[in-house]
Design a protein around this motif. Structure first.
Motif, PDB file in Angstrom:
ATOM      1  N   THR A 199     -11.145  -7.341   6.037  1.00  0.00           N
ATOM      2  CA  THR A 199     -10.367  -8.458   5.515  1.00  0.00           C
ATOM      3  C   THR A 199     -11.223  -9.240   4.522  1.00  0.00           C
ATOM      4  N   GLY A 200     -10.546  -9.887   3.622  1.00  0.00           N
ATOM      5  CA  GLY A 200     -11.253 -10.763   2.715  1.00  0.00           C
ATOM      6  C   GLY A 200     -11.805 -10.101   1.478  1.00  0.00           C
ATOM      7  N   GLU A 201     -11.557  -8.790   1.317  1.00  0.00           N
ATOM      8  CA  GLU A 201     -12.048  -8.132   0.103  1.00  0.00           C
ATOM      9  C   GLU A 201     -11.162  -8.494  -1.080  1.00  0.00           C
ATOM     10  N   PHE A 228      -4.839   7.249   1.771  1.00  0.00           N
ATOM     11  CA  PHE A 228      -4.578   6.138   0.858  1.00  0.00           C
ATOM     12  C   PHE A 228      -4.354   6.639  -0.571  1.00  0.00           C
ATOM     13  N   GLY A 251      -8.578  -5.922  -2.033  1.00  0.00           N
ATOM     14  CA  GLY A 251      -7.486  -5.652  -1.108  1.00  0.00           C
ATOM     15  C   GLY A 251      -7.944  -4.926   0.124  1.00  0.00           C
ATOM     16  N   ASN A 252      -7.177  -5.015   1.167  1.00  0.00           N
ATOM     17  CA  ASN A 252      -7.586  -4.496   2.460  1.00  0.00           C
ATOM     18  C   ASN A 252      -7.060  -3.088   2.680  1.00  0.00           C
ATOM     19  N   THR A 253      -7.691  -2.117   2.031  1.00  0.00           N
ATOM     20  CA  THR A 253      -7.319  -0.717   2.230  1.00  0.00           C
ATOM     21  C   THR A 253      -7.537  -0.340   3.682  1.00  0.00           C
ATOM     22  N   ILE A 254      -6.580   0.364   4.233  1.00  0.00           N
ATOM     23  CA  ILE A 254      -6.668   0.804   5.620  1.00  0.00           C
ATOM     24  C   ILE A 254      -7.142   2.248   5.665  1.00  0.00           C
ATOM     25  N   TYR A 255      -8.124   2.497   6.524  1.00  0.00           N
ATOM     26  CA  TYR A 255      -8.652   3.834   6.724  1.00  0.00           C
ATOM     27  C   TYR A 255      -8.211   4.313   8.105  1.00  0.00           C
ATOM     28  N   PHE A 256      -7.618   5.504   8.132  1.00  0.00           N
ATOM     29  CA  PHE A 256      -7.106   6.053   9.381  1.00  0.00           C
ATOM     30  C   PHE A 256      -8.079   7.043  10.002  1.00  0.00           C
ATOM     31  N   LEU A 315      -1.580  -5.691  -5.513  1.00  0.00           N
ATOM     32  CA  LEU A 315      -1.825  -7.020  -4.985  1.00  0.00           C
ATOM     33  C   LEU A 315      -1.015  -8.124  -5.643  1.00  0.00           C
ATOM     34  N   THR A 360     -11.377  -5.561  11.122  1.00  0.00           N
ATOM     35  CA  THR A 360     -10.038  -5.450  11.705  1.00  0.00           C
ATOM     36  C   THR A 360      -9.752  -4.007  12.058  1.00  0.00           C
ATOM     37  N   SER A 368      -3.308  -5.040  16.655  1.00  0.00           N
ATOM     38  CA  SER A 368      -4.382  -5.220  15.694  1.00  0.00           C
ATOM     39  C   SER A 368      -5.385  -6.200  16.284  1.00  0.00           C
ATOM     40  N   ILE A 415      -4.913  -9.839  17.627  1.00  0.00           N
ATOM     41  CA  ILE A 415      -4.119 -10.558  16.638  1.00  0.00           C
ATOM     42  C   ILE A 415      -2.637 -10.219  16.803  1.00  0.00           C
ATOM     43  N   ILE A 416      -2.341  -8.930  16.938  1.00  0.00           N
ATOM     44  CA  ILE A 416      -0.958  -8.493  17.059  1.00  0.00           C
ATOM     45  C   ILE A 416      -0.810  -7.626  18.309  1.00  0.00           C
ATOM     46  N   TYR A 436       0.688   5.439   0.933  1.00  0.00           N
ATOM     47  CA  TYR A 436      -0.070   6.496   1.585  1.00  0.00           C
ATOM     48  C   TYR A 436       0.738   7.789   1.550  1.00  0.00           C
ATOM     49  N   HIS A 488       0.846  -1.184   0.000  1.00  0.00           N
ATOM     50  CA  HIS A 488       0.000   0.000   0.000  1.00  0.00           C
ATOM     51  C   HIS A 488       0.884   1.237   0.000  1.00  0.00           C
ATOM     52  N   TYR A 535      -6.794  -1.295  14.141  1.00  0.00           N
ATOM     53  CA  TYR A 535      -5.395  -1.157  14.545  1.00  0.00           C
ATOM     54  C   TYR A 535      -5.220   0.068  15.443  1.00  0.00           C
ATOM     55  N   ASN A 553      -4.018 -10.434   6.180  1.00  0.00           N
ATOM     56  CA  ASN A 553      -5.067  -9.428   6.265  1.00  0.00           C
ATOM     57  C   ASN A 553      -5.029  -8.577   7.528  1.00  0.00           C
ATOM     58  N   ASN A 554      -4.369  -9.052   8.568  1.00  0.00           N
ATOM     59  CA  ASN A 554      -4.446  -8.373   9.863  1.00  0.00           C
ATOM     60  C   ASN A 554      -3.120  -7.784  10.317  1.00  0.00           C
ATOM     61  N   ASN A 558      -9.047  -8.424  15.265  1.00  0.00           N
ATOM     62  CA  ASN A 558      -9.968  -8.900  14.249  1.00  0.00           C
ATOM     63  C   ASN A 558     -11.193  -9.470  14.956  1.00  0.00           C
ATOM     64  N   ILE A 560      -3.185   0.533  -3.814  1.00  0.00           N
ATOM     65  CA  ILE A 560      -2.804  -0.783  -3.305  1.00  0.00           C
ATOM     66  C   ILE A 560      -2.395  -1.659  -4.482  1.00  0.00           C
TER      67      ILE A 560
END
Lengths: 109, 115
Positions: free
Chosen positions: B96-98, A44, B101-106, A49, B31, B48, B55-56, A34, A32, B33, A94-95, B50, A47
């Motif tokens: 997750t699972g898209e 963002f 892709g798993n774009t992160i929003y802040f 893949l 998920t 993180s 998870i983390i 940013y 990704h 963070y 994913n996490n 989920n 991305i």
């Protein structure tokens, strides 16, 4: 483990081009990119893949070499609005999204 | 509507105090963070979650305790604050699972200053 970004800082004149690199020692699920302006949250850009994938966003594009676990962000004909700190984020699943130390880009008139 | 919201945005407190930062997302993500950004701008992952499960936990001192009452919320409680805890804390979320892709929003960030 976070990715490694280079260079740490870039100073450009309007209209010049720049490349920011990002590499990881781990097999990546996605990369990704940013951009963060001072005092704001990261925003963002794109991305990537798949191995060898390239994407474009106006005059900003990126590539991802899955075999080398490397990605590059290309900024062409830079504008003043491109100034900010660019982060690459790498995900092994994913996490688990980790970010590089950032590249500070300054575009001058 | 703000997608990922954090409160408070600014927090100034004395060493030794206990404080909390709250985060909520209305994106339906599973998920979430917490990241810490210090004065050198390094965005360091802290936790993180989920679906409410940790998870983390990235070698964060025990003084930091995240709590996720449901998948839309992830709060951060900090005990016995130290000067080195001064930073901007960003909450973020992703789905997750898209396929795309798993774009992160802040979130907008919480500026913590310990004096």
């Amino acid at each position: 483990q976070q990715p490694v970004q280079s260079p740490q800082a870039v100073i450009l004149r309007e209209g010049e081009d720049a490349v920011i690199n990002c590499s990881s020692s781990k097999a990546l699920y996605s990369v990704h990119w940013y951009r963060q302006k001072h005092g704001e949250a990261p925003v963002f850009l794109m991305i990537l893949l798949k191995g060898g994938e390239q994407k474009g966003h106006e005059k900003i594009s990126a590539s991802f070499n899955e075999k080398k676990q490397q990605s590059s962000l290309y900024l062409t004909a830079s504008q003043l609005s491109y100034s900010g700190t660019y982060f690459c984020g790498t995900a092994i699943n994913n996490n688990d999204m980790r970010f590089g130390a950032g590249t500070r880009l300054t575009v001058k008139p | 509507d703000t997608a990922v919201s954090q409160t408070p945005k600014y927090l100034v407190t004395q060493m030794g105090n206990d404080k909390s930062i709250k985060c909520e997302q209305n994106l339906g993500h599973d998920t979430m963070y917490w990241y810490k950004q210090d004065s050198k701008k390094f965005l360091k992952i802290m936790f993180s979650y989920n679906n409410k499960e940790l998870i983390i936990n990235e070698t964060v001192p025990n003084r930091f305790s995240p709590k996720s009452p449901d998948k839309a919320h992830l709060n951060l409680h900090i005990n016995s604050l130290e000067l080195g805890d001064s930073a901007v804390y960003f909450c973020a979320s992703t789905a997750t699972g898209e396929i795309s892709g798993n774009t992160i929003y802040f979130g907008e960030g919480s500026w913590l200053t310990v004096v």
